[in-house]
Design a protein around this motif. Structure first.
Motif, PDB file in Angstrom:
ATOM      1  N   LYS A  52       0.797  -1.233   0.000  1.00 25.68           N
ATOM      2  CA  LYS A  52       0.000   0.000   0.000  1.00 25.68           C
ATOM      3  C   LYS A  52       0.824   1.275   0.000  1.00 25.68           C
ATOM      4  O   LYS A  52       0.332   2.335  -0.345  1.00 25.68           O
ATOM      5  CB  LYS A  52      -0.934   0.011   1.213  1.00 25.68           C
ATOM      6  N   GLY A  53       2.082   1.191   0.424  1.00 21.30           N
ATOM      7  CA  GLY A  53       2.865   2.407   0.648  1.00 21.30           C
ATOM      8  C   GLY A  53       2.601   2.894   2.056  1.00 21.30           C
ATOM      9  O   GLY A  53       1.501   2.735   2.570  1.00 21.30           O
ATOM     10  N   GLY A  54       3.618   3.426   2.702  1.00 20.50           N
ATOM     11  CA  GLY A  54       3.475   3.818   4.101  1.00 20.50           C
ATOM     12  C   GLY A  54       3.405   2.604   5.018  1.00 20.50           C
ATOM     13  O   GLY A  54       2.923   2.698   6.141  1.00 20.50           O
ATOM     14  N   ASP A  55       3.906   1.473   4.540  1.00 21.81           N
ATOM     15  CA  ASP A  55       3.838   0.225   5.294  1.00 21.81           C
ATOM     16  C   ASP A  55       4.764   0.279   6.499  1.00 21.81           C
ATOM     17  O   ASP A  55       5.908   0.723   6.398  1.00 21.81           O
ATOM     18  CB  ASP A  55       4.242  -0.952   4.404  1.00 21.81           C
ATOM     19  N   LYS A  56       4.278  -0.182   7.638  1.00 20.63           N
ATOM     20  CA  LYS A  56       5.051  -0.200   8.874  1.00 20.63           C
ATOM     21  C   LYS A  56       5.326  -1.646   9.261  1.00 20.63           C
ATOM     22  O   LYS A  56       4.411  -2.451   9.342  1.00 20.63           O
ATOM     23  CB  LYS A  56       4.292   0.509   9.990  1.00 20.63           C
ATOM     24  N   VAL A  57       6.616  -1.932   9.488  1.00 19.95           N
ATOM     25  CA  VAL A  57       7.035  -3.279   9.861  1.00 19.95           C
ATOM     26  C   VAL A  57       7.870  -3.198  11.125  1.00 19.95           C
ATOM     27  O   VAL A  57       8.853  -2.449  11.182  1.00 19.95           O
ATOM     28  CB  VAL A  57       7.848  -3.947   8.732  1.00 19.95           C
ATOM     29  N   LYS A  58       7.498  -3.973  12.136  1.00 20.80           N
ATOM     30  CA  LYS A  58       8.244  -4.005  13.393  1.00 20.80           C
ATOM     31  C   LYS A  58       9.391  -5.005  13.268  1.00 20.80           C
ATOM     32  O   LYS A  58       9.193  -6.119  12.806  1.00 20.80           O
ATOM     33  CB  LYS A  58       7.317  -4.410  14.538  1.00 20.80           C
ATOM     34  N   LEU A  59      10.577  -4.576  13.664  1.00 19.77           N
ATOM     35  CA  LEU A  59      11.754  -5.435  13.579  1.00 19.77           C
ATOM     36  C   LEU A  59      11.756  -6.492  14.676  1.00 19.77           C
ATOM     37  O   LEU A  59      11.363  -6.213  15.813  1.00 19.77           O
ATOM     38  CB  LEU A  59      13.035  -4.605  13.698  1.00 19.77           C
ATOM     39  N   VAL A  60      12.197  -7.681  14.318  1.00 20.34           N
ATOM     40  CA  VAL A  60      12.393  -8.743  15.292  1.00 20.34           C
ATOM     41  C   VAL A  60      13.879  -8.825  15.609  1.00 20.34           C
ATOM     42  O   VAL A  60      14.719  -8.335  14.844  1.00 20.34           O
ATOM     43  CB  VAL A  60      11.871 -10.105  14.766  1.00 20.34           C
ATOM     44  N   LYS A  61      14.205  -9.449  16.714  1.00 18.59           N
ATOM     45  CA  LYS A  61      15.600  -9.584  17.110  1.00 18.59           C
ATOM     46  C   LYS A  61      16.348 -10.429  16.089  1.00 18.59           C
ATOM     47  O   LYS A  61      15.849 -11.444  15.630  1.00 18.59           O
ATOM     48  CB  LYS A  61      15.690 -10.225  18.492  1.00 18.59           C
ATOM     49  N   GLY A  62      17.533  -9.968  15.700  1.00 19.57           N
ATOM     50  CA  GLY A  62      18.342 -10.679  14.727  1.00 19.57           C
ATOM     51  C   GLY A  62      18.289  -9.998  13.372  1.00 19.57           C
ATOM     52  O   GLY A  62      17.974  -8.810  13.261  1.00 19.57           O
ATOM     53  N   GLN A  63      18.582 -10.768  12.347  1.00 23.23           N
ATOM     54  CA  GLN A  63      18.629 -10.227  10.986  1.00 23.23           C
ATOM     55  C   GLN A  63      17.228 -10.157  10.386  1.00 23.23           C
ATOM     56  O   GLN A  63      16.450 -11.097  10.498  1.00 23.23           O
ATOM     57  CB  GLN A  63      19.530 -11.103  10.113  1.00 23.23           C
ATOM     58  N   ASN A  64      16.893  -9.038   9.753  1.00 23.07           N
ATOM     59  CA  ASN A  64      15.614  -8.812   9.075  1.00 23.07           C
ATOM     60  C   ASN A  64      15.926  -8.456   7.624  1.00 23.07           C
ATOM     61  O   ASN A  64      16.765  -7.589   7.369  1.00 23.07           O
ATOM     62  CB  ASN A  64      14.864  -7.637   9.720  1.00 23.07           C
ATOM     63  N   TYR A  65      15.247  -9.116   6.688  1.00 21.08           N
ATOM     64  CA  TYR A  65      15.508  -8.913   5.261  1.00 21.08           C
ATOM     65  C   TYR A  65      14.244  -8.439   4.548  1.00 21.08           C
ATOM     66  O   TYR A  65      13.166  -9.001   4.762  1.00 21.08           O
ATOM     67  CB  TYR A  65      15.963 -10.222   4.610  1.00 21.08           C
ATOM     68  N   PHE A  66      14.407  -7.435   3.670  1.00 21.25           N
ATOM     69  CA  PHE A  66      13.280  -6.877   2.916  1.00 21.25           C
ATOM     70  C   PHE A  66      13.693  -6.636   1.469  1.00 21.25           C
ATOM     71  O   PHE A  66      14.803  -6.166   1.212  1.00 21.25           O
ATOM     72  CB  PHE A  66      12.833  -5.544   3.533  1.00 21.25           C
ATOM     73  N   ILE A  67      12.793  -6.933   0.551  1.00 21.10           N
ATOM     74  CA  ILE A  67      13.035  -6.663  -0.870  1.00 21.10           C
ATOM     75  C   ILE A  67      11.761  -6.102  -1.489  1.00 21.10           C
ATOM     76  O   ILE A  67      10.675  -6.222  -0.925  1.00 21.10           O
ATOM     77  CB  ILE A  67      13.462  -7.932  -1.653  1.00 21.10           C
ATOM     78  N   CYS A  68      11.918  -5.497  -2.662  1.00 24.93           N
ATOM     79  CA  CYS A  68      10.787  -5.220  -3.544  1.00 24.93           C
ATOM     80  C   CYS A  68      10.854  -6.313  -4.602  1.00 24.93           C
ATOM     81  O   CYS A  68      11.888  -6.492  -5.241  1.00 24.93           O
ATOM     82  CB  CYS A  68      10.902  -3.849  -4.199  1.00 24.93           C
TER      83      CYS A  68
END
Length: 120
Positions: free
Chosen positions: A87-103
């Motif tokens: 949607k855009g303006g997406d909010k993601v809470k980080l978890v402990k450790g490595q977090n990976y995001f892509i388009c």
């Protein structure tokens, strides 16, 4: 006396939880440029903690955000069952450790539209 010790213990736990929550920070991925091409280096020099929130700002329909594992990040591929935000303006809470995001739009990840964030 035992009841007073239990109350003190419970109050200490509540204070610790509230202190941890008060330290959560919201980050805008890509800063003023938003979630776009060549954001792969954006996390450099930042210190993230579990519970911090990443906000991915982009025009609806132009991109998406996919939470992936290390293999998905490295190969720019979407694992089965991956969480997709679009949607855009997406909010993601980080978890402990490595977090990976892509388009995962064609060619976007390959053009640097991916980030790897370590949260303490």
């Amino acid at each position: 006396m035992e009841m007073n010790m239990k109350m003190v213990f419970v109050l200490c736990i509540v204070v610790l939880i509230q202190t941890e929550m008060a330290h959560a920070v919201e980050y805008k991925v890509g800063d003023s440029g938003g979630w776009t091409f060549n954001t792969v280096g954006w996390p450099k020099g930042k210190r993230f903690r579990a519970g911090d929130t990443l906000t991915f700002n982009y025009p609806n329909g132009a991109h998406n955000v996919v939470v992936v594992n290390k293999a998905g990040y490295n190969a720019c591929s979407t694992p089965r069952g991956a969480k997709v935000y679009s949607k855009g303006g997406d909010k993601v809470k980080l978890v402990k450790g490595q977090n990976y995001f892509i388009c995962n739009y064609a060619g976007h990840c390959e053009s640097g539209m991916k980030i790897s964030v370590f949260a303490m």
